[in-house]
Structure formats: C-alpha cells, structure tokens
Design an enzyme around this catalytic site. Structure first.
Site, PDB file in Angstrom:
ATOM      1  CB  SER A   1     -10.013 -42.072 -14.641  1.00  0.00           C
ATOM      2  OG  SER A   1     -11.028 -41.078 -14.670  1.00  0.00           O
TER       3      SER A   1
ATOM      4  CE1 TYR B   1     -10.322 -40.513 -18.238  1.00  0.00           C
ATOM      5  CE2 TYR B   1      -8.427 -39.944 -19.576  1.00  0.00           C
ATOM      6  CZ  TYR B   1      -9.028 -40.061 -18.344  1.00  0.00           C
ATOM      7  OH  TYR B   1      -8.320 -39.742 -17.204  1.00  0.00           O
TER       8      TYR B   1
END
Ligand code: GCO
Length: 255
Positions: free
Chosen positions: A146, A159
């Site tokens: 990400s 995350y």
C-alpha cells in the site's frame, strides 16, 4: 513459445481475496494475459459470483474457498491444489482488511486481526507456495502492499504496520528465494476507488486533502493495478526482485 514477454499462457495464478475489488480485477487481468486463474475468498457465494462474472467474458476460473488467516485451512488448500495438479506458478497475496480508529482505542485482538489478515497470511501462503515453486525452480510472488507501506496517517496504525511489513517481507522473500528461481515483488496501491475506501470517498474533507496530495488529482481506478500485476507475473520481470511498484498517481513523489 510466445515472443510476447507479457504472455502468461500455460501459467496458473492464485490470487487471494479475489472474489471482489482489487483482487478480482488483478485476477481478471492475469486471465486476460493467458493465465489459468484460481480465485480465493472466504464467502462461497461471492466466490461463485466472481467465477460466473469471469465466465461471461469467456474466462474459466477455478475457485478455492479458504480463510487466509487459518494456517490449517491454507495447508489443506494447497494439498487440494497438489491433488488437482494446480500448483500456482504465480501467487498474488492480496487479501486484506482495513480498520480505522485512533491507535489509543485499538484492542490487541483488533491489532492481531489486521496483522494476521494483512501480513501473517502473506507469510503462510507465501511459504506454502514457495515450497512448491522452489522444487520447480521457478515462481512469481506478488505481495500487495500500500501507499501505507511508506507513509502513515492517523487512525490506520495496524494496517500501516502490516503494509510496512509487507514491503520488508517482500524483500526478505526475494533475498532468500531469488537463487532458487523465484521473483518476489510488491505492488503498492495508492488511494483507489474500492469498497474499503468508500468511507473516505464519502468524506468531503478527506477528498479535498487527497486532491491536494495527489499530483494526478484523482482517485485510482481499481482496474489500474492489473497492468503491474501482469508485468510482475511475466517473464518480462525475470530479473526484478524485492521491488515495490507504487500505483499512486504520483503521491509518493510529492512533498
Ligand atoms: C486509508 C486507506 C489506506 C489504503 C489506501 C492507500 O484509510 O488511509 O484505507 O490505508 O491503503 O488505499 O493505499
């Protein structure tokens, strides 16, 4: 033998978390490049719907229903692939979840759920796939990171920690398995128009901030990851190892 270095004909690709969203669209892209696709998800109904959706464009995908966070399920799933002679040449570790709240409010169970789903699963599934790829002397592993593999923002600490781990797990896999004929790389999506980001898309303040940070001045389209997945899965990337390709509209390049 095709002269097209991006041709995936004759290859089998397993994409985790591919019954919808980014995983489904990467699986579709790999199929359109010639790969035999194995779709994965925990929800059998969604998995069948995804299979049928690909069927409508002439793609016969296989399905493999297992929960990436349950090691025993993963090991059993690979045993089924062995029996069906469908050991993947290409693995895309895509499955992941998001949970947003101030770090002070996270419980350790919530932390573990995000880390287990987004990071530990990539290790377990990567290990099971790599054992078979090493035996064959070739294989491609693509871990989905990400923008959060590089940058942090408030409310997404587990995350972000997991995605930072994905970047370094990718490098670790690369340095251990490159000599065995495997190429391991990662893709780091920026802010993409996905279900996971719907709450962000609906937030005018967040959208305004994002447009000020992304040089391309737009959200990414979910289908815009497929090209990088095909490239990294193909022989065109046989000398690429341990790299992250960020698909972020230039956000990481900007101050
Ligand atoms: C968020 C988003 C990010 C995603 C984004 C960038 O809440 O900031 O969910 O964490 O990863 O798509 O990659």
């Amino acid at each position: 033998m095709s002269n097209n270095p991006f041709d995936l004909s004759g290859k089998t690709a397993l994409v985790t978390g591919s019954s919808r969203g980014l995983g489904f669209l990467m699986a579709r892209g790999l199929a359109r490049a010639g790969a035999r696709i194995i779709l994965n998800g925990v929800d059998v109904g969604r998995l069948e719907a995804a299979k049928n959706s690909l069927k409508q464009e002439g793609i016969d995908a296989e399905t493999l229903n297992f929960d990436v966070t349950h090691e025993a399920d993963v090991i059993a799933a690979f045993a089924r692939l062995d029996q069906r002679n469908m050991v993947p040449d290409i693995l895309v570790n895509n499955a992941g979840i998001q949970l947003r709240k101030p770090l002070l409010d996270f419980t350790s169970d919530e932390w573990r759920k995000v880390i287990d789903t987004n990071l530990t699963s990539a290790f377990i599934i990567g290990r099971e796939a790599a054992q078979r790829m090493v035996a064959r002397g070739h294989g491609k592993i693509i871990n989905i990171g990400s923008l959060a593999s590089e940058l942090a923002r408030p409310t997404v600490a587990p995350y972000t920690a997991a995605k930072g781990g994905i970047k370094m797990l990718t490098r670790s896999m690369a340095v251990e398995w490159a000599s065995k004929g495997l190429q391991v790389n990662g893709i780091g999506p920026g802010y993409m128009l996905t279900d996971m980001n719907q709450a962000l898309m609906d937030n005018a303040e967040f959208n305004s901030w994002l447009m000020s940070r992304v040089p391309a001045k737009r959200w990414g389209k979910p289908e815009e990851l497929a090209g990088a997945a095909v490239f990294l899965a193909s022989s065109a990337a046989d000398y690429i190892n341990g790299q992250m390709i960020y698909i972020d509209g230039g956000m990481l390049a900007a101050m």
